[in-house]
Design a protein around this motif. Structure first.
Motif, PDB file in Angstrom:
ATOM      1  N   PRO A  89      28.200  29.953  32.941  1.00 60.93           N
ATOM      2  CA  PRO A  89      29.035  30.466  31.951  1.00 60.93           C
ATOM      3  C   PRO A  89      28.715  30.246  30.444  1.00 60.93           C
ATOM      4  O   PRO A  89      28.454  28.968  30.179  1.00 60.93           O
ATOM      5  CB  PRO A  89      30.435  30.141  32.233  1.00 60.93           C
ATOM      6  CG  PRO A  89      30.408  29.713  33.909  1.00 60.93           C
ATOM      7  CD  PRO A  89      29.010  28.947  33.825  1.00 60.93           C
ATOM      8  N   ASP A  92      32.147  32.356  25.839  1.00 62.68           N
ATOM      9  CA  ASP A  92      32.529  33.669  26.607  1.00 62.68           C
ATOM     10  C   ASP A  92      32.375  33.519  27.984  1.00 62.68           C
ATOM     11  O   ASP A  92      31.238  33.429  28.522  1.00 62.68           O
ATOM     12  CB  ASP A  92      31.640  34.633  25.831  1.00 62.68           C
ATOM     13  CG  ASP A  92      32.139  36.025  26.536  1.00 62.68           C
ATOM     14  OD1 ASP A  92      31.419  37.223  26.233  1.00 62.68           O
ATOM     15  OD2 ASP A  92      33.097  36.126  27.561  1.00 62.68           O
ATOM     16  N   THR A 104      25.931  39.450  32.181  1.00 64.50           N
ATOM     17  CA  THR A 104      27.017  39.696  32.488  1.00 64.50           C
ATOM     18  C   THR A 104      27.539  39.006  33.813  1.00 64.50           C
ATOM     19  O   THR A 104      26.823  39.019  34.620  1.00 64.50           O
ATOM     20  CB  THR A 104      27.827  40.950  32.321  1.00 64.50           C
ATOM     21  OG1 THR A 104      27.447  41.840  33.739  1.00 64.50           O
ATOM     22  CG2 THR A 104      27.320  41.802  31.002  1.00 64.50           C
ATOM     23  N   ALA A 105      28.884  38.432  33.856  1.00 61.55           N
ATOM     24  CA  ALA A 105      29.325  37.869  34.920  1.00 61.55           C
ATOM     25  C   ALA A 105      29.388  38.842  36.052  1.00 61.55           C
ATOM     26  O   ALA A 105      29.153  38.614  37.172  1.00 61.55           O
ATOM     27  CB  ALA A 105      30.612  36.952  34.651  1.00 61.55           C
ATOM     28  N   GLU A 106      29.926  40.029  35.710  1.00 63.01           N
ATOM     29  CA  GLU A 106      29.827  41.115  36.718  1.00 63.01           C
ATOM     30  C   GLU A 106      28.665  41.347  37.304  1.00 63.01           C
ATOM     31  O   GLU A 106      28.445  41.748  38.563  1.00 63.01           O
ATOM     32  CB  GLU A 106      30.423  42.240  35.906  1.00 63.01           C
ATOM     33  CG  GLU A 106      30.616  43.431  36.924  1.00 63.01           C
ATOM     34  CD  GLU A 106      31.249  44.860  36.147  1.00 63.01           C
ATOM     35  OE1 GLU A 106      31.607  44.672  35.131  1.00 63.01           O
ATOM     36  OE2 GLU A 106      31.453  45.721  36.955  1.00 63.01           O
ATOM     37  N   HIS A 127      32.869  35.395  30.155  1.00 60.94           N
ATOM     38  CA  HIS A 127      32.364  36.647  30.984  1.00 60.94           C
ATOM     39  C   HIS A 127      31.027  36.820  30.890  1.00 60.94           C
ATOM     40  O   HIS A 127      30.295  37.830  31.401  1.00 60.94           O
ATOM     41  CB  HIS A 127      33.187  37.970  30.618  1.00 60.94           C
ATOM     42  CG  HIS A 127      34.333  37.776  30.769  1.00 60.94           C
ATOM     43  ND1 HIS A 127      35.196  37.788  31.853  1.00 60.94           N
ATOM     44  CD2 HIS A 127      35.738  37.556  29.880  1.00 60.94           C
ATOM     45  CE1 HIS A 127      36.481  37.670  31.651  1.00 60.94           C
ATOM     46  NE2 HIS A 127      36.717  37.560  30.748  1.00 60.94           N
ATOM     47  N   ARG A 128      30.400  35.922  30.058  1.00 61.95           N
ATOM     48  CA  ARG A 128      28.766  35.893  30.121  1.00 61.95           C
ATOM     49  C   ARG A 128      28.153  34.897  30.493  1.00 61.95           C
ATOM     50  O   ARG A 128      28.428  33.564  30.369  1.00 61.95           O
ATOM     51  CB  ARG A 128      28.701  36.133  28.682  1.00 61.95           C
ATOM     52  CG  ARG A 128      26.902  36.412  28.007  1.00 61.95           C
ATOM     53  CD  ARG A 128      27.205  36.951  26.657  1.00 61.95           C
ATOM     54  NE  ARG A 128      27.794  35.846  25.685  1.00 61.95           N
ATOM     55  CZ  ARG A 128      27.248  34.789  25.035  1.00 61.95           C
ATOM     56  NH1 ARG A 128      25.998  34.457  25.482  1.00 61.95           N
ATOM     57  NH2 ARG A 128      27.896  33.988  24.243  1.00 61.95           N
TER      58      ARG A 128
END
Length: 328
Positions: free
Chosen positions: A50, A54, A32-34, A56-57
């Motif tokens: 990225p 998505d 995950t980006a987080e 965020h992935r």
């Protein structure tokens, strides 16, 4: 409790946290980006990028591909970089054993997401360094502060002139508002070679096509761009540019006059069409590349010319006047 700041380091010396996360991404095919916030080095060095579907992935780039990209910069300082190349090879050798079917193995993928202005400008610079034929661009310049526009021109002018010096050509489409921009005029005056610009009342979002081989378009409004090398997609975008180009009005090196019809300018005619469609002042300003105050001035002049006393009456008078049937 706040976490310790990420230590600065070179790409040949992956930090322990970055190495652990990259190994995990290679095994699992994504993170995950987080999860990567604490190790920005992985994105900065091009080890994670990225996912196309998505944002965020993040997906891992194959170690051999990442290694090749990093080594490209070593040519500028060959003598100093030889030791760095040895360290890079030593760093990536154990990682290559982890490479699986999830990684990107094509050195030139047909679609690549670029995060951040630094990586986007680097990709543009690399593409233009290899270019020899032409640069096609659509530049809306909508909503950008003057300082930001000037900075973008300062960055582009050296690489654009280099293309012109190699015998290439540059074709740019602007909204009509750009013909009055001092920074835009100064940019064209400083370049010498086969360069031409035209304008339309309304244009698409930003588009850059290099040699009809690679194209760049925005991926979102937060500094992410999509690099496209698929021949069919790039060809489609280039054909779209060519058709818009034939419809546009020359503005550089010689600007064509914009004639009015019965006191209605082409700009007011474009605004009239959007008013009839029911758009707000803000949407009209954004579509035509002007600020909202300028849009309202044009609307007021249009209303005065047609003798309108209200917004509702203005729409009726526009339809009755026949100005939307005029070619411009």
């Amino acid at each position: 409790m706040t976490s310790a700041p990420h230590p600065e380091h070179g790409s040949e010396e992956l930090c322990p946290a970055g190495a652990d996360l990259y190994e995990r991404a290679l095994r699992e095919g994504q993170v995950t980006a987080e999860a990567a916030l604490a190790t920005p080095c992985l994105v900065d060095f091009g080890l994670l990028h990225p996912a196309v579907d998505d944002l965020h992935r993040l997906q891992p780039v194959a170690p051999v591909v990442a290694l090749h990209r990093l080594l490209r910069t070593s040519g500028e300082r060959i003598a100093q970089e030889r030791r760095r190349e040895e360290r890079l090879a030593a760093t990536f050798e154990p990682l290559m054993a982890l490479e699986g079917h999830h990684t990107v193995t094509d050195a030139t993928p047909t679609l690549r997401l670029l995060s951040g202005k630094g990586r986007i400008n680097q990709a543009l610079t690399e593409a233009l360094a290899d270019a020899s034929r032409e640069l096609l661009t659509i530049q809306p310049r909508s909503g950008l502060p003057r300082e930001q526009v000037a900075a973008a021109y300062a960055l582009a002018i050296r690489r654009d002139q280099a293309l012109l010096d190699r015998g290439g050509r540059i074709r740019t489409l602007y909204p009509h508002t750009a013909r009055h921009s001092p920074t835009t005029v100064a940019y064209h005056d400083r370049l010498s070679g086969d360069i031409e610009a035209r304008a339309l009342d309304e244009i698409t979002d930003r588009l850059i096509i290099v040699d009809r081989d690679v194209a760049f378009i925005p991926a979102d409004g937060n500094g992410v761009a999509l690099e496209i090398r698929h021949p069919a997609i790039v060809g489609y975008l280039a054909t779209t540019f060519d058709r818009l180009w034939r419809l546009a009005t020359p503005v550089f090196p010689e600007a064509a006059p914009q004639p009015s019809h019965n006191g209605i300018t082409p700009r007011q005619q474009a605004i009239a069409a959007l008013l009839v469609e029911g758009h707000t002042d803000a949407v009209i300003a954004d579509r035509l590349g002007m600020n909202i105050r300028t849009a309202r001035v044009h609307i007021a002049k249009l209303a005065a010319t047609l003798g309108s006393q209200s917004r509702a009456q203005l729409g009726f008078l526009i339809g009755r006047s026949g100005i939307l049937d005029q070619e411009h």
